[in-house]
Design a protein around this motif. Structure first.
Motif, PDB file in Angstrom:
ATOM      1  N   ASP A 158       0.825  -1.204   0.000  1.00 32.98           N
ATOM      2  CA  ASP A 158       0.000   0.000   0.000  1.00 32.98           C
ATOM      3  C   ASP A 158       0.862   1.258   0.000  1.00 32.98           C
ATOM      4  N   GLN A 159       1.921   1.183   0.813  1.00 30.55           N
ATOM      5  CA  GLN A 159       2.773   2.363   0.882  1.00 30.55           C
ATOM      6  C   GLN A 159       3.468   2.591  -0.453  1.00 30.55           C
ATOM      7  N   VAL A 160       3.893   1.513  -1.048  1.00 25.10           N
ATOM      8  CA  VAL A 160       4.534   1.639  -2.352  1.00 25.10           C
ATOM      9  C   VAL A 160       3.542   2.239  -3.348  1.00 25.10           C
ATOM     10  N   ASP A 161       2.351   1.711  -3.255  1.00 33.09           N
ATOM     11  CA  ASP A 161       1.321   2.209  -4.160  1.00 33.09           C
ATOM     12  C   ASP A 161       1.098   3.711  -3.951  1.00 33.09           C
ATOM     13  N   PHE A 162       1.043   4.077  -2.702  1.00 35.18           N
ATOM     14  CA  PHE A 162       0.829   5.482  -2.374  1.00 35.18           C
ATOM     15  C   PHE A 162       1.940   6.349  -2.954  1.00 35.18           C
ATOM     16  N   MET A 163       3.158   5.897  -2.729  1.00 32.67           N
ATOM     17  CA  MET A 163       4.277   6.676  -3.224  1.00 32.67           C
ATOM     18  C   MET A 163       4.277   6.724  -4.752  1.00 32.67           C
ATOM     19  N   LEU A 164       3.902   5.626  -5.352  1.00 31.09           N
ATOM     20  CA  LEU A 164       3.858   5.606  -6.824  1.00 31.09           C
ATOM     21  C   LEU A 164       2.847   6.613  -7.337  1.00 31.09           C
ATOM     22  N   LEU A 165       1.731   6.611  -6.683  1.00 35.40           N
ATOM     23  CA  LEU A 165       0.694   7.557  -7.105  1.00 35.40           C
ATOM     24  C   LEU A 165       1.195   8.988  -6.959  1.00 35.40           C
ATOM     25  N   LEU A 166       1.837   9.216  -5.839  1.00 30.43           N
ATOM     26  CA  LEU A 166       2.348  10.553  -5.584  1.00 30.43           C
ATOM     27  C   LEU A 166       3.358  10.941  -6.651  1.00 30.43           C
ATOM     28  N   GLN A 167       4.217   9.960  -6.907  1.00 34.54           N
ATOM     29  CA  GLN A 167       5.263  10.218  -7.888  1.00 34.54           C
ATOM     30  C   GLN A 167       4.654  10.483  -9.271  1.00 34.54           C
ATOM     31  N   ALA A 168       3.698   9.650  -9.611  1.00 30.27           N
ATOM     32  CA  ALA A 168       3.094   9.792 -10.933  1.00 30.27           C
ATOM     33  C   ALA A 168       2.392  11.137 -11.056  1.00 30.27           C
ATOM     34  N   ASP A 169       1.729  11.466  -9.976  1.00 29.61           N
ATOM     35  CA  ASP A 169       0.998  12.729 -10.028  1.00 29.61           C
ATOM     36  C   ASP A 169       1.958  13.901 -10.164  1.00 29.61           C
ATOM     37  N   LEU A 170       3.048  13.776  -9.474  1.00 33.10           N
ATOM     38  CA  LEU A 170       3.989  14.898  -9.485  1.00 33.10           C
ATOM     39  C   LEU A 170       4.858  14.922 -10.732  1.00 33.10           C
ATOM     40  N   SER A 171       4.902  13.783 -11.396  1.00 34.09           N
ATOM     41  CA  SER A 171       5.843  13.709 -12.506  1.00 34.09           C
ATOM     42  C   SER A 171       5.459  14.635 -13.638  1.00 34.09           C
ATOM     43  N   HIS A 172       4.219  15.057 -13.630  1.00 33.51           N
ATOM     44  CA  HIS A 172       3.810  15.916 -14.739  1.00 33.51           C
ATOM     45  C   HIS A 172       3.698  17.360 -14.312  1.00 33.51           C
ATOM     46  N   LYS A 173       4.270  17.608 -13.174  1.00 37.72           N
ATOM     47  CA  LYS A 173       4.153  18.977 -12.688  1.00 37.72           C
ATOM     48  C   LYS A 173       5.496  19.644 -12.605  1.00 37.72           C
ATOM     49  N   GLU A 174       5.437  20.908 -12.630  1.00 39.01           N
ATOM     50  CA  GLU A 174       6.681  21.610 -12.432  1.00 39.01           C
ATOM     51  C   GLU A 174       7.098  21.439 -10.989  1.00 39.01           C
TER      52      GLU A 174
END
Lengths: 709, 484
Positions: free
Chosen positions: A621-637
């Motif tokens: 779950d934690q990995v998933d959470f971090m992945l989501l965070l990362q993915a979300d942030l990956s398209h942001k400045e």
């Protein structure tokens, strides 16, 4: 597709109704980009002067020309300034040609969000125009509108008409570096395929669906078009945006995506290609330069300085396209060469030579100054004997004596350059920065005397974070001076930001890119779209209003139950809402760390309730959470910076355990593509630190975990 | 498609339509923005829009103070002219209306003294407008003086002073009214004199026969004057300033409407059988002029197409008799007439560059104009200068057709200021990226033609030599109003 005959009849009626409806337009005053930093730190882009007239005036002129009656201005950063400006302008006066002029403030961070927000407001009743706050055009739209309506009558699925300007193979006003490619069926003016070069794989290959070739008799593949961002849309377009919540950019995302799914939705896009009027967008500094030239050389007539669009202007045209306002003071032997605009109250000293430049009002230019191709905004001053080449000098900036400003330099508001300094082309000097830990919008940074010289004021735009500096300077050198900044695409938000500007820590640009979620697990994105949208929306709303985390949790649970959403989705909603809010805070002047700490600290409970594997060794779950965070942030400045802060904070709060972080780091998904890799780069330092530490302290940590459970 | 009419681009017709419903101030703004955006352009539309607007301005003016009305009109006029200084006609119309107001005021002030039927009770505000000293400046008008003639409030004169002022100003007024009858009809005395002194206005050597006059206009004016006499004698203590000015403006509107016709009526005296006439641009005035002559005479027209700004309109006029297909619904009666060819006239369209080559065979050059300046020079569509110059070279007479409303009191001190530069894209296509980047393209819309290249002006008042125009200027514009 529905039978045509019947539709035609229906539309005939609807067409009659439409006649009653006023023509509406939406101005995206905030294009959610950072092309004009550092100027946009202090002023919204749409108020930057183009040929001494604020950009948005041109947009208003265009819309007034087109006979638009109701306008909605979509603001992002600097709303107050935009509002003040509009309230003072003639457009909100009684005599305004617009019957309605409304500002919409939104929390969106991408055009996609803005469109979805518009959809939810349902203020647009009929066909509407969608333009940016930086369109310069003298095009009468009747033709395009009539064509659009005619098509609508025939086929309800023709939802959008894009206005494109022909512009040969090489043209200064065309986007450089990246170029949009339109595949068009000329018989129906239908756009069949769109791709931006270089495309997603960073190649220059266009892949066309073979069916297009068999279905259409004739196909044009055109790369010679200026996409001036004028779209005639139907409300269906907004609905489509809402349906596809992960689209961010209108062309690269939306147009590309919807055209690809033609089989699915059956919507068609059309083009209206013009060859006899002016239409362009000031989308970056390069375009700023070329559109300014176009205006001064009267290609955009009647949008010329001597039309005096803004009240109080009094420009007059002299020979050789020299425009002077009343009250310009010229020394007897100064030389004003062609294609120059000089505003009121400006004085130019003996022996100065001004060529090809636009000089604002009340500028003081000393003796023996040489200015070539530069843009001086109001109240700028230049000391004796200085040489200024193709650069932008903003309001109230002062250049000392015997300075040299080289091609491509950007000097922002109020900066002072000391005597005898040379400013190299890649420098961007500003005085304002956003502070990390305080709520204040802008703070004046300490002057960096190395750069601005003795007695100067200002510092380099990106000098605050040492570790970033090399990187940025590198990228700027490789891309050259500002006129090559255009190498960045027109709307490839992610590439632009990641290339050059995403990395600076301290100075937050006013525009971040995207706030909504990018679905990582796309398999469930379709059916549970509602949950994602609603949940993220409601969480975000609550965050904005500062609700108790318990209440938010309650709401979220209820929502989850009712839609039977998975934990993964819950996490995604939480992540996307958090990121959105953090971005918002950052944009309002908060430093990254502060914003992250505030949000994650205050609402830690929400995260904890979404993660159920604290006691297990496999922290999925934690990995998933971090992945989501990362993915979300990956398209942001500055996603990487946020990610670093967020990860640190999460570990600090113990919401994510160190094992979780490390597992995430090692997970294949976290480095599956370039974006993901890039965004997590910075977090490496944290990982290194944790890895060292975990060897010694892992025991202790696990105990703490149990405490927090 | 019917739906194409749904969204109408702003222009003259939308302005006139909206004028009926919107209040004055927004309408002023509206017109300013239309002028700035060049959505109303060229002399006639500008003149029509300005008169319509001023009619409203006067109509909604509250109060009875003439000085305030003048100030109000001037203020509107200043804003309109600064919006698009090169549409000189706007300023002309404003000045004419100002002249009307002053006329009405003067007429009431001095119209009563000679009739003497009642004790003249001059309304106090008239005094502020009385400018005895200006009487002389009417006749000896010089542009250089206009700076000094900034005469708004010269202070209050008492009754005696104004009376004495009238005495001194009467004689020049007589001459000044010789060549025209003010549409608003001057006071009885003046216009009666005007009637008698009418023949003076065709200066013997320089002008065309007096048949070029428009006698119809004259008689109606006198009739109106007679009516007004009745009003005057009935008692003028309360002066209907607004009403009279508005009536004057309506007459101005009539003048705008009929000027083409009046000009056309003299066509037969200028165009003779089997002549070769050279003209350019799609001017309505010229086309009507030629059409009128074509009813009786056979001649040949050589038409320079005026590339790049007017060629489409020119072609349209020649082929269909309509300037633009898209605007079929507006300007109905104005924009529609049969093409010359249908009247049996041979028309050759040539590019502007061939003008010199063909000039040796041309008998007469007829030019339309954008503005006529007080010194007899003119600003006309680009290419006019070249044509006039070529005509001079071949000693071909150049005739310029122009309504009086295009005649401006402006002197060409700075010629460049008068020339509008248009869209460079008209010359070189914008698609040509290299060209756009590396070459400076200029596209002047107008040419300045000096007075010595013009042989004759035909206005709705008749024919005049260029050197005589300053007189007409002095007749139509008060020197107080030269600087707005």
């Amino acid at each position: 597709m529905p039978p045509k005959g019947k539709k035609g009849q229906d539309k005939g009626k609807a067409g009659e109704e439409e006649r009653e409806e006023p023509l509406q337009a939406v101005i995206l005053a905030d294009p959610f980009e950072t092309r004009f930093s550092p100027f946009t730190l202090e002023r919204p882009r749409c108020l930057l002067p183009l040929a001494n007239t604020p950009l948005i005036e041109y947009t208003f002129e265009f819309l007034a020309n087109a006979g638009v009656e109701e306008i909605f201005v979509y603001c992002g950063a600097h709303r107050q300034q935009v509002e003040d400006y509009i309230n003072r302008s003639k457009w909100s006066a009684q005599s305004s040609p617009f019957s309605k002029l409304e500002l919409i403030q939104s929390t969106s961070h991408s055009i996609g969000d803005a469109m979805r927000d518009l959809d939810s407001r349902s203020i647009l009743v009929g066909d509407f125009l969608l333009v940016y706050g930086d369109v310069v055009s003298n095009l009468p739209l009747e033709g395009a509108l009539a064509a659009h309506r005619a098509r609508r009558v025939k086929d309800k699925n023709a939802i959008m008409t894009m206005v494109l300007r022909e512009a040969g193979t090489t043209h200064r006003t065309k986007a450089r570096g990246t170029s949009p490619v339109f595949v068009i069926d000329p018989a129906k003016d239908r756009c069949l395929h769109f791709e931006q070069m270089p495309n997603r794989d960073q190649t220059h290959f266009l892949s066309i669906d073979p069916e297009l070739l068999s279905d259409h008799q004739e196909i044009e593949i055109r790369q010679d078009l200026i996409d001036c961002g004028i779209d005639i849309c139907t409300p269906d377009v907004l609905a489509l945006w809402s349906d596809n919540f992960d689209y961010q950019a209108p062309r690269k995302g939306f147009l590309y995506g919807v055209l690809k799914d033609y089989e699915l939705n059956g919507k068609t896009f059309h083009t209206h290609i013009i060859s006899d009027h002016y239409a362009a967008r000031v989308r970056n500094l390069h375009a700023y330069d070329s559109v300014s030239k176009d205006i001064v050389s009267r290609w955009a007539y009647p949008l010329c300085p001597d039309s005096n669009l803004v009240q109080g202007q009094s420009y007059r045209l002299g020979k050789g396209n020299i425009y002077k306002e009343e009250g310009v003071i010229l020394a007897r032997d100064c030389v004003i060469n062609s294609k120059t605009v000089i505003g009121r109250g400006t004085s130019i000293g003996d022996g100065s030579v001004i060529t090809n430049s636009i000089i604002g009002r009340h500028c003081q230019i000393g003796r023996n100054v040489k200015i070539d191709g530069a843009y001086l905004w109001d109240y700028a001053s230049v000391g004796d004997g200085s040489v200024i080449k193709k650069s932008v000098i903003a309001n109230e900036a002062s250049i000392g004596r015997k300075c040299t400003i080289e091609e491509g330099a950007l000097i922002s508001y109020g900066v002072a350059i000391g005597e005898g300094k040379t400013i190299r082309g890649e420098h961007r000097i500003t005085r304002a920065k956003r502070r990390r830990e305080s709520n204040e919008e802008l703070v004046r940074g300490d002057p960096d005397l190395e750069v601005v010289g003795k007695g100067g004021d200002g510092f380099e735009f990106h000098d605050s974070d040492e570790e970033d500096e090399d990187e940025i300077v590198d990228s700027l050198i490789s891309s050259g001076p500002m006129y090559n900044l255009a190498n960045f695409s027109q709307e490839s938000i992610s590439t632009l930001n990641s290339d050059s500007e995403a990395d600076d820590y301290e100075i937050r640009h006013d525009r971040s890119t995207s706030g909504s979620f990018l679905s990582v697990g796309s398999q469930d994105s379709q059916h549970a779209a509602n949950f994602d949208h609603d949940a993220s929306h409601s969480i975000h709303e609550s965050l904005v209003e500062g609700h108790e985390s318990a209440n938010i949790q309650l709401e979220l649970t209820a929502l989850r139950m009712s839609t039977n959403a998975s934990d993964h989705q819950v996490r995604r909603a939480v992540v996307s809402a958090f990121v959105k809010r953090i971005h918002q805070l950052i944009n309002s002047g908060e430093a990254i760390k502060g914003a992250v700490a505030q949000i994650f600290g205050q609402y830690q409970e929400l995260i904890d309730r979404a993660i159920f594997d604290k006691s297990q060794s496999d922290k999925a779950d934690q990995v998933d959470f971090m992945l989501l965070l990362q993915a979300d942030l990956s398209h942001k400045e500055s996603g990487d910076a946020i990610l670093l802060s967020a990860a640190t904070k999460l570990v600090e709060l113990d919401s994510i355990e160190e094992e979780g972080i490390i597992q995430w780091w090692e997970d294949n998904k976290s480095s599956e593509n370039d974006d993901m890799k890039r965004v997590r780069e910075k977090t490496k330092s944290l990982i290194d630190f944790l890895q060292q530490e975990s060897e010694s302290e892992s025991e202790e940590d696990s105990e703490e975990d149990e405490d927090s459970e | 498609m019917a739906q194409s009419t749904v969204i109408q681009a702003p222009g003259l017709s939308t302005f006139l339509k909206s004028l009926k419903t919107t209040p004055v101030d927004p309408s002023v703004e509206h017109l300013i923005s239309l002028l700035k955006r060049r959505q109303i352009r060229n002399s006639r539309p500008c003149a029509i829009a300005t008169t319509a607007l001023l009619l409203r301005v006067v109509g909604e003016f509250k109060g009875r103070d003439a000085a305030k009305l003048v100030e109000r009109i001037r203020q509107v006029g200043r804003r309109l002219t600064s919006a698009q200084p090169r549409e000189v006609v706007v300023g002309n119309i404003v000045r004419r209306v100002l002249g009307l107001v002053r006329e009405v005021v003067d007429e009431n002030a001095d119209g009563q003294t000679p009739t003497g039927s009642e004790a003249p009770t001059p309304v106090p505000q008239h005094d502020s407008l009385h400018r005895p000293t200006l009487a002389s400046s009417m006749s000896t008008f010089s542009p250089l003086k206009h700076a000094a003639a900034e005469p708004m409030h010269v202070g209050v004169y008492d009754g005696n002073m104004s009376d004495s002022g009238e005495l001194s100003r009467r004689p020049p007024l007589l001459t000044s009214h010789t060549s025209y009858a003010p549409p608003s009809a001057g006071p009885l005395v003046n216009s009666l004199f005007g009637l008698f002194s009418q023949p003076i206005d065709t200066p013997s050597a320089t002008s065309t026969p007096s048949g070029a006059q428009s006698p119809n206009g004259k008689t109606t004016f006198t009739q109106q004057n007679l009516e007004r006499l009745g009003e005057l004698s009935r008692g003028q203590t309360s002066l209907d300033l607004k009403g009279e000015v508005m009536e004057g403006i309506r007459e101005l509107q009539d003048e705008l409407e009929t000027s083409d016709k009046q000009i056309a009526e003299v066509a037969l005296e200028h165009i003779h059988a089997n002549e070769i006439i050279l003209t350019h641009t799609a001017s309505t005035t010229v086309q009507k002029f030629l059409m009128y002559a074509a009813r009786k005479r056979k001649f040949t027209v050589v038409h320079a197409e005026t590339y790049p700004h007017d060629h489409t309109a020119t072609h349209g006029v020649l082929l269909t008799g309509k300037k633009r297909e898209s605007h079929a619904d507006e300007d109905d009666e104005d924009d529609k007439w049969k093409p010359l060819t249908e009247a049996g006239i041979q028309v050759y369209v040539i590019p502007d560059s061939h003008v010199f080559a063909i000039m040796s065979r041309v008998n007469k050059v007829i030019l339309a104009t954008h503005t006529v300046l007080a010194n007899g020079s003119l600003v006309a569509a680009a290419g006019a200068h070249m044509i006039a110059k070529a005509a001079k070279e071949h000693q071909t007479p150049v005739v310029v057709l122009s309504g009086v409303y295009k005649l401006s009191p402006v002197y060409p001190f700075d010629i460049d200021e008068l020339i509008e530069h248009g869209d460079a894209g008209g010359v070189v296509p914008y698609e040509d990226g290299d060209f756009v980047d590396k070459v400076d393209v200029e596209n002047p819309l107008y040419d300045y033609v000096p007075a010595d290249l013009v042989d004759l002006y035909i206005t709705n008042l008749g024919g005049h030599a260029p050197s005589y125009l300053y007189r007409i200027v002095a007749d139509h514009y008060r020197s107080e109003d030269i600087t707005l």
